[in-house]
Write a protein that holds these residues in place. Structure first.
Motif, PDB file in Angstrom:
ATOM      1  N   VAL A 123      21.177  19.130  38.991  1.00 41.44           N
ATOM      2  CA  VAL A 123      20.893  17.975  38.138  1.00 41.44           C
ATOM      3  C   VAL A 123      19.966  16.997  38.873  1.00 41.44           C
ATOM      4  CG1 VAL A 123      21.925  15.916  37.071  1.00 41.44           C
ATOM      5  CG2 VAL A 123      22.979  18.167  36.740  1.00 41.44           C
ATOM      6  N   ALA A 124      20.261  16.724  40.134  1.00 41.58           N
ATOM      7  CA  ALA A 124      19.419  15.815  40.918  1.00 41.58           C
ATOM      8  C   ALA A 124      18.021  16.379  41.091  1.00 41.58           C
ATOM      9  CB  ALA A 124      20.062  15.548  42.278  1.00 41.58           C
ATOM     10  N   ASP A 125      17.913  17.686  41.308  1.00 36.53           N
ATOM     11  CA  ASP A 125      16.618  18.333  41.468  1.00 36.53           C
ATOM     12  C   ASP A 125      15.809  18.232  40.176  1.00 36.53           C
ATOM     13  OD1 ASP A 125      14.558  19.799  42.672  1.00 36.53           O
ATOM     14  OD2 ASP A 125      15.475  21.734  42.187  1.00 36.53           O
ATOM     15  N   GLU A 126      16.447  18.534  39.054  1.00 37.19           N
ATOM     16  CA  GLU A 126      15.756  18.479  37.767  1.00 37.19           C
ATOM     17  C   GLU A 126      15.330  17.058  37.409  1.00 37.19           C
ATOM     18  OE1 GLU A 126      18.612  20.348  35.216  1.00 37.19           O
ATOM     19  OE2 GLU A 126      18.192  22.348  36.044  1.00 37.19           O
ATOM     20  N   ALA A 127      16.094  16.060  37.874  1.00 40.13           N
ATOM     21  CA  ALA A 127      15.757  14.661  37.608  1.00 40.13           C
ATOM     22  C   ALA A 127      14.737  14.118  38.604  1.00 40.13           C
ATOM     23  CB  ALA A 127      17.029  13.814  37.642  1.00 40.13           C
ATOM     24  N   GLY A 128      14.440  14.897  39.636  1.00 39.55           N
ATOM     25  CA  GLY A 128      13.511  14.445  40.668  1.00 39.55           C
ATOM     26  C   GLY A 128      14.098  13.370  41.563  1.00 39.55           C
ATOM     27  N   ASP A 129      15.416  13.289  41.633  1.00 37.59           N
ATOM     28  CA  ASP A 129      16.112  12.285  42.441  1.00 37.59           C
ATOM     29  C   ASP A 129      16.326  12.837  43.853  1.00 37.59           C
ATOM     30  OD1 ASP A 129      17.819  10.417  43.588  1.00 37.59           O
ATOM     31  OD2 ASP A 129      19.065  10.217  41.790  1.00 37.59           O
ATOM     32  N   GLU A 130      15.350  12.575  44.724  1.00 37.98           N
ATOM     33  CA  GLU A 130      15.386  13.131  46.087  1.00 37.98           C
ATOM     34  C   GLU A 130      16.600  12.652  46.878  1.00 37.98           C
ATOM     35  OE1 GLU A 130      13.359  15.421  47.496  1.00 37.98           O
ATOM     36  OE2 GLU A 130      12.290  15.620  45.597  1.00 37.98           O
ATOM     37  N   ALA A 131      16.953  11.363  46.753  1.00 42.11           N
ATOM     38  CA  ALA A 131      18.086  10.826  47.516  1.00 42.11           C
ATOM     39  C   ALA A 131      19.390  11.501  47.091  1.00 42.11           C
ATOM     40  CB  ALA A 131      18.185   9.314  47.329  1.00 42.11           C
ATOM     41  N   ALA A 132      19.600  11.640  45.790  1.00 43.78           N
ATOM     42  CA  ALA A 132      20.824  12.294  45.307  1.00 43.78           C
ATOM     43  C   ALA A 132      20.831  13.758  45.714  1.00 43.78           C
ATOM     44  CB  ALA A 132      20.937  12.158  43.789  1.00 43.78           C
ATOM     45  N   MET A 133      19.670  14.402  45.638  1.00 40.93           N
ATOM     46  CA  MET A 133      19.598  15.811  46.019  1.00 40.93           C
ATOM     47  C   MET A 133      19.951  15.988  47.495  1.00 40.93           C
ATOM     48  SD  MET A 133      16.694  18.580  45.039  1.00 40.93           S
ATOM     49  CE  MET A 133      15.488  18.005  46.174  1.00 40.93           C
TER      50      MET A 133
END
Length: 163
Positions: A123-133
């Motif tokens: 989900v983090a990857d698909e959202a482009g959320d590097e910190a969460a990933m």
């Protein structure tokens, strides 16, 4: 002992060791071969797809290996006529109990990894959320490390039972 029964218990022990080999070998293959090769591909999408596909497949194989370890371990305890209530009463029993506890904790870690942490990385990857990933990958690494260490400790305990 009847020859057929000896063969049966040899098969149970063999199956127990085979389950451990598949479990540990699969973890080592994923961590030392599949993931580094996938990450070196350069294409983040292809890398994620490969890692996810391999991990899902190993999830099925690993679950079968975990179940085989559990069932054959219970069978081996039964053959030795050892009950859970007796485990704390001897060094042998304490080692078996520690192995059982580690196996249960590994099972919990696997479920957390597959149903909680893994989906959050995607989900983090698909959202482009590097910190969460990064956070969810770190949690995955901690779960992986725990599973490997717990497996190695259980293997150490198992080999210490043979005198």
């Amino acid at each position: 002992m009847i020859a057929g029964m000896d063969t049966l218990w040899t098969l149970v022990r063999f199956s127990h060791v085979l389950g451990v080999a598949v479990w540990l070998g699969g973890m080592l293959f994923l961590g030392l071969v599949a993931v580094p090769v996938a990450r070196a591909m350069g294409d983040r999408g292809a890398s994620r797809a490969l890692i996810t596909g391999v991990a899902k497949r190993f999830g099925v194989v690993g679950a079968a290996a975990w179940a085989l370890i559990f069932v054959t371990g219970m069978g081996l305890m039964s053959k030795r006529e050892i009950t859970f209530a007796e485990l704390p009463d001897s060094v042998y029993g304490q080692k078996l109990l520690a192995k059982f506890i580690l196996l249960m904790l590994i099972g919990v870690a696997v479920v957390l990894h597959g149903l909680w942490q893994g989906p959050r990385v995607r989900v983090a990857d698909e959202a482009g959320d590097e910190a969460a990933m990064r956070k969810w990958k770190m949690i995955g690494g901690l779960l992986d490390s725990f599973m490997l260490l717990a497996t190695l400790v259980a293997l150490w305990l198992a080999t210490s039972l043979i005198a």
